[in-house]
Design a protein around this motif. Structure first.
Motif: not given
Length: 344
Positions: A191-192, A249, A297, A309-310, A316-317, A320
Motif C-alpha cells: 500500500d505504498i 512500510p 516516508c 504514503w500517508d 501506508g496509503l 490504497p
C-alpha cells in the motif's frame, strides 16, 4: 573341354516404394541440416538479450523446517544457482489484498514477466509479491488463478495471519536469500507508491559498512492497551519508548545482515508483536549501520521521494486502491526526473 563358367551379375530391382522411402530420407536429412544451419546463424546474428546470469525464478513455494533450513519447494534444493541482482524487493501482501495488487500492477509495478525483466535490467531490482498460505481452499484457488495470470509471487509455507507478521518477515528474508544473490533485500508493503528507479540509486550508493539497515527511522511510545492495533504484550521488556527503528512500510537490509538472519533458528530470537519493532530489535543486537532516509516516508511526491504514503495517518496509503491510481496520474509522482537527494 567344358567351357569355363561365366560370371553372372545380379542387380537388385528397386521397387517404386523403396525409391520413395530413399527420397524421403534424403529430403528429411536435408531439411534437418538446413534448420540447424539457420538456427546457428540466427544465434550469431541475433544474440539473446536475457541476463548473463541464470534466468530469474518464477513463482515458487519455499518450505522451511523448524530449524529454519530450506527443505525443498520447486527446485530450491540440489544446488540451484541463485539469481544475481542488485536488490530484491519483496512486496508483502495477503489474501484480502487482490485490489491492492491490481492497483500496483496498473501503476508503478509491471504487470507481466517481460515488464518485470525490463525493470530488472534497467534498475537492478527484482520485484515479487510475498504471501503465505491459508486453509481456505476458495482463497487458495483464487490465488492460483492469479499466479497463473501474472506469475509474480513467492509463496511462503506459513499461515497468512496479521499476528504472525514477524514470522512471515523472517521467512521472507530466508526465502529471498535462497532464491536471489542480492546486495540488498527490501521489505515493502503493498500500500505504498514506490519509485523503483530512485530506490535503485539509493541502494547503489557506495558504503564503507557492509552491514547496513536502511529505512525511515523513528522512535515512539510503546502501546500497552490491548485494544489498540499496535499493542505490545512484551511492553515490560521495552519500557515506555521504542528504540530507533525503521517504519514498517519499507526498509532494506544488506546482504551481510540477511546472511546472519538466515543462519538463525526460527525460535532463537525474540519475536515482538510488530514486525518492524522485531527487526529493529535484532538490528540493535547486530553490528549494523543505521541509515535514516526520509525519502522513504514522504507524504507527497517530489523530485526526491522514493516511497510515498500517508504518514502518520495510515501505515501506508489510506484507501490504497484509489490513492495509488490518483498518485500515478500526477506527473511529479510517475514522470518527474530523479534529482540528487537533499539528504546527501
Amino acid at each position: 573341354m567344358p567351357s569355363s563358367p561365366r560370371l553372372k551379375l545380379f542387380h537388385a530391382r528397386t521397387s517404386p516404394s523403396t525409391r520413395r522411402s530413399t527420397s524421403l530420407i534424403v529430403l528429411t536429412s536435408l531439411a534437418i541440416g538446413l534448420f540447424g544451419f539457420i538456427f546457428g546463424l540466427s544465434a550469431v546474428i541475433f544474440p539473446s538479450r536475457t541476463c548473463l546470469t541464470n534466468s530469474p525464478p518464477k513463482t515458487v513455494k519455499v518450505v522451511w523446517d523448524v530449524a529454519g533450513n530450506s527443505n525443498g519447494g520447486n527446485g530450491l534444493s540440489g544446488g540451484v544457482k541463485r539469481h544475481k541482482v542488485m536488490g530484491f524487493v519483496g512486496i508483502q501482501t495477503g489474501f484480502g489484498s487482490a485490489g491492492r495488487r491490481r492497483a500496483l500492477r496498473n501503476t508503478w509495478m509491471p504487470s507481466d514477466p517481460e515488464g518485470l525483466r525490463r525493470l530488472e535490467e534497467s534498475t537492478g531490482l527484482a520485484i515479487r509479491f510475498i504471501i503465505g498460505k491459508t486453509k481456505d481452499e476458495a482463497k487458495m484457488a483464487e490465488l492460483r488463478r492469479e499466479i497463473a495470470e501474472y506469475d509474480d509471487f513467492i509463496l511462503l509455507d506459513i499461515e497468512e495471519e496479521y499476528s504472525k507478521l514477524p514470522y512471515k518477515t523472517l521467512a521472507f528474508f530466508k526465502a529471498a536469500y535462497a532464491l536471489y544473490d542480492s546486495e540488498f533485500y527490501v521489505k515493502a508493503d503493498d500500500d505504498i507508491y514506490l519509485r523503483p528507479d530512485r530506490l535503485s540509486l539509493l541502494l547503489a550508493k557506495e558504503r564503507s559498512h557492509s552491514q547496513t539497515y536502511i529505512g525511515c527511522l523513528k522512535k515512539g511510545p510503546v502501546f500497552t492497551d490491548p485494544k489498540l492495533k499496535w499493542y505490545e504484550p512484551l511492553a515490560d521488556l521495552l519500557g515506555k519508548e521504542y528504540f530507533l527503528h525503521a517504519y514498517g512500510p519499507i526498509y532494506a537490509l544488506s546482504a551481510d545482515v540477511v546472511t546472519s538472519l538466515v543462519a538463525l533458528k526460527n525460535n532463537s530470537f525474540r519475536m515482538f508483536s510488530n514486525e518492524d519493532v522485531t527487526i529493529g530489535a535484532w538490528m540493535l543486537a547486530m553490528n549494523v549501520n543505521h541509515e535514516n532516509h526520509k525519502t522513504l516516508c514522504e507524504r507527497e511526491c517530489s523530485p526526491y521521494s522514493i516511497a510515498v504514503w500517508d504518514i502518520p495517518k495510515c501505515s501506508g496509503l489510506c484507501n490504497p486502491e484509489k490513492r495509488m491510481l490518483e498518485l500515478h496520474k500526477i506527473e511529479s509522482c510517475s514522470k518527474s526526473p530523479t534529482l540528487p537527494s537533499e539528504e546527501e
